[in-house]
Design a protein around this motif. Structure first.
Motif, PDB file in Angstrom:
ATOM      1  N   LEU A 298     -17.786  -3.704  -3.526  1.00 58.86           N
ATOM      2  CA  LEU A 298     -16.775  -3.037  -2.715  1.00 58.86           C
ATOM      3  C   LEU A 298     -15.687  -2.446  -3.607  1.00 58.86           C
ATOM      4  CD1 LEU A 298     -16.404  -5.809  -0.005  1.00 58.86           C
ATOM      5  CD2 LEU A 298     -17.590  -3.653   0.262  1.00 58.86           C
ATOM      6  N   SER A 299     -15.012  -1.443  -3.090  1.00 59.60           N
ATOM      7  CA  SER A 299     -13.951  -0.781  -3.842  1.00 59.60           C
ATOM      8  C   SER A 299     -12.605  -1.429  -3.553  1.00 59.60           C
ATOM      9  CB  SER A 299     -13.869   0.698  -3.448  1.00 59.60           C
ATOM     10  OG  SER A 299     -15.110   1.338  -3.626  1.00 59.60           O
ATOM     11  N   PHE A 300     -11.697  -1.350  -4.537  1.00 57.37           N
ATOM     12  CA  PHE A 300     -10.324  -1.761  -4.286  1.00 57.37           C
ATOM     13  C   PHE A 300      -9.723  -0.797  -3.274  1.00 57.37           C
ATOM     14  CE2 PHE A 300     -10.840  -4.126  -8.165  1.00 57.37           C
ATOM     15  CZ  PHE A 300      -9.965  -5.198  -8.033  1.00 57.37           C
ATOM     16  N   LYS A 301      -9.143  -1.337  -2.228  1.00 60.61           N
ATOM     17  CA  LYS A 301      -8.537  -0.487  -1.204  1.00 60.61           C
ATOM     18  C   LYS A 301      -7.090  -0.209  -1.591  1.00 60.61           C
ATOM     19  CE  LYS A 301      -8.592  -0.147   3.838  1.00 60.61           C
ATOM     20  NZ  LYS A 301      -9.821   0.643   3.942  1.00 60.61           N
ATOM     21  N   LYS A 302      -6.688   1.028  -1.512  1.00 59.02           N
ATOM     22  CA  LYS A 302      -5.323   1.387  -1.871  1.00 59.02           C
ATOM     23  C   LYS A 302      -4.399   1.011  -0.715  1.00 59.02           C
ATOM     24  CE  LYS A 302      -6.394   5.113  -5.084  1.00 59.02           C
ATOM     25  NZ  LYS A 302      -6.114   4.273  -6.238  1.00 59.02           N
ATOM     26  N   ARG A 303      -3.591   0.006  -0.957  1.00 58.81           N
ATOM     27  CA  ARG A 303      -2.624  -0.453   0.030  1.00 58.81           C
ATOM     28  C   ARG A 303      -1.240  -0.428  -0.596  1.00 58.81           C
ATOM     29  NH1 ARG A 303      -4.590  -2.407   5.285  1.00 58.81           N
ATOM     30  NH2 ARG A 303      -6.654  -3.260   4.957  1.00 58.81           N
ATOM     31  N   ASP A 304      -0.218  -0.333   0.239  1.00 58.16           N
ATOM     32  CA  ASP A 304       1.121  -0.406  -0.326  1.00 58.16           C
ATOM     33  C   ASP A 304       1.484  -1.861  -0.587  1.00 58.16           C
ATOM     34  OD1 ASP A 304       1.977  -1.588   2.083  1.00 58.16           O
ATOM     35  OD2 ASP A 304       2.484   0.357   2.944  1.00 58.16           O
ATOM     36  N   SER A 305       2.639  -2.067  -1.178  1.00 57.07           N
ATOM     37  CA  SER A 305       3.047  -3.412  -1.588  1.00 57.07           C
ATOM     38  C   SER A 305       3.355  -4.314  -0.397  1.00 57.07           C
ATOM     39  CB  SER A 305       4.275  -3.330  -2.499  1.00 57.07           C
ATOM     40  OG  SER A 305       5.333  -2.686  -1.815  1.00 57.07           O
ATOM     41  N   LEU A 306       3.347  -3.756   0.800  1.00 53.96           N
ATOM     42  CA  LEU A 306       3.646  -4.545   1.995  1.00 53.96           C
ATOM     43  C   LEU A 306       2.384  -5.086   2.659  1.00 53.96           C
ATOM     44  CD1 LEU A 306       6.454  -2.332   3.566  1.00 53.96           C
ATOM     45  CD2 LEU A 306       6.704  -4.361   2.126  1.00 53.96           C
TER      46      LEU A 306
END
Length: 510
Positions: A298-306
């Protein structure tokens, strides 16, 4: 469990093959004084009888390296043929002495012939950088020749925070730096036609652990290399926290086919590490393997720091969020009888819901972390709900869920404690120190506090800790703020109080 993204080559450590299609091997490390032959032998036997395939011992100097011969003789006399591994830091001469005796030597490229990171900004010209590499190559030649002659395996053990100044100037204290450090040494060994290598990328941060191992595999495949990989979460801690952190990190990589040998590092008696490692493997490779995702990595999902996944409870078939609302999104259920279909890019707004039938809370915690760890490391799902048909329920399921999120850095709800498993370099009771530090600081929230046995594992391997309690010698402790020792050689009896005083002063001055 299929090894679907990386097929390592087979090598032998003593008479035991690893890599290729061989079983994943287990190891632990003694915490006795290596000069105490009888204590070391007794502990080796306890580790072996717990189920270890290899035992590692520290050899910080030549005399300790040479005493490995006495330990090995006593073990063989007692009927134990288990291969031994020497753990080396800073001392090439000790590595060369040990390599004549044991079946495997672990060296750290960050401090074998290079200068260990001082965390002071330095600059290397290309010429200076390459001259250092040439010097390292020359310094490795004696070890390579000894290992060739004695059929001794070498593990290149790269730890996050334990990189050399030279690497840090180019790549920083990063996953990329860890991998390039390894690849430089691999190139040297291959130039000398030496391929009895094992690689490891370790960190107390499960995100860094996963990133660095994936990147290592990618780089090796591009170079046509396929060395066995050793897995472990450094400074995982103790108790349930340590078990869950280790299971989440190790399980995440095993689910992707990465890993040929593992060690669960706990701040406890070393023989207690083996049952945890066994449980991770039994769960992921036994009947429960039917629930393991068979898809590509699976790929790292781009999420914000929240990013703050919720802990959800299941009540009469309804999923209820922490706010008390009914959850109406998608629920992905992991059930051994009905394996889920998981796409390469998980949708958002998914609650992961493994269904267990377990009466043992420790086993449940390890199994759940082994299965779910990688999804939260990769920031894929928005919630976790553990359903159990056995005796473990209620608040314990919520506690395990929060600990999995904490271990994967997905959501921080209390202090993070990292502590090394101790070894022969530790000169005080680290297990007792961890309990005292936790007791003194448990009322605080959101801090990362490291309790380390010796200067080898600190300050760098504290990997971004806010504060550190680091052994400095017999009964002496350095107190760190970040990577800076602000109180040195504090008597052990006063160290916890001094640590707490520093934290309180800092918070008062915010």
């Amino acid at each position: 469990m299929s090894k679907n993204i990386y097929k390592s080559s087979e090598i032998y450590i003593g008479r035991i093959p690893i890599g290729g299609s061989n079983p994943i091997r287990l190891q632990s490390m003694t915490n006795t004084d290596t000069m105490d032959t009888q204590a070391s032998v007794a502990q080796c036997i306890r580790i072996i009888e717990a189920g270890a395939d290899y035992v590692r011992l520290t050899a910080q100097g030549i005399k300790e390296a040479e005493n490995l011969n006495n330990i090995k003789k006593e073990l063989r006399k007692a009927g134990f043929e288990t291969p031994l591994i020497a753990d080396i830091h800073f001392n090439p001469a000790a590595a060369e002495a040990a390599a004549r005796i044991v079946e495997k030597v672990r060296i750290n490229p960050g401090n074998y012939a290079d200068k260990r990171a001082s965390f002071i900004k330095a600059e290397f010209t290309d010429k200076e950088y390459n001259e250092e590499l040439e010097r390292i190559h020359e310094r490795l030649l004696p070890l390579i020749e000894i290992c060739k002659k004695n059929k001794t395996v070498i593990r290149l053990g790269i730890n996050h925070g334990s990189l050399s100044d030279r690497i840090m100037t180019r790549y920083g204290n990063t996953s990329e730096g860890m991998v390039f450090s390894a690849m430089e040494f691999i190139k040297i060994f291959r130039a000398e036609n030496f391929n009895d290598l094992v690689l490891s990328m370790k960190s107390s941060d499960t995100v860094v652990l996963m990133e660095s191992n994936r990147f290592l595999v990618s780089k090796m495949q591009k170079e046509g290399a396929a060395y066995p990989i050793h897995l472990g979460v450094t400074e995982a801690g103790e108790g349930e926290d340590g078990r869950i952190r280790s299971a989440a990190g190790i399980g995440a990589l095993l689910c992707e086919g990465i890993g040929d040998t593992i060690r669960v590092s706990l701040t406890e008696d070393p023989e207690k590490e083996i049952p945890v490692a066994k449980e991770i493997l039994n769960f992921l490779t036994g009947d429960a393997a039917r629930v393991i995702d068979p898809s590509p990595a699976l790929s790292f999902k781009k999420r914000d720091s929240l990013y703050r996944p919720e802990v959800v409870v299941c009540d009469s078939g309804n999923f209820i969020s922490e706010s008390g609302d009914f959850y109406k999104g998608e629920v992905l259920t992991f059930n051994a009888g009905n394996p889920p279909v998981i796409s390469e890019n998980l949708k958002s707004e998914i609650i992961l819901n493994p269904i267990f039938d377990e009466d043992d809370p420790v086993k449940l915690a390890v199994d759940a972390a082994s299965l779910l760890g990688r999804y939260f490391i990769l920031k894929q799902p928005d919630g976790i709900c553990i359903t159990n048909r056995g005796k473990v329920g209620g608040e314990k399921l919520k506690e395990i869920s929060f600990t999995i999120l904490q271990a994967t850095e997905a959501r921080i709800t209390r202090n993070r404690y990292i502590s090394c498993p101790t070894c022969g370099r530790t000169k005080f009771n680290l297990q007792e120190a961890v309990q005292k530090v936790k007791s003194a600081t448990g009322h605080l929230t959101g801090l990362k506090i490291a309790v380390m046995g010796c200067i080898v594992n600190g300050p760098g391997e504290m990997a971004g800790a806010d504060y550190g309690y680091v052994g400095a010698g017999e009964g002496k402790v350095h107190i760190y703020r970040g990577t800076v020792p602000v109180k040195k050689n504090v008597p052990q009896e006063e160290a916890v109080e001094e640590l707490l005083k520093l934290i309180v002063e800092d918070q008062t001055n915010l």
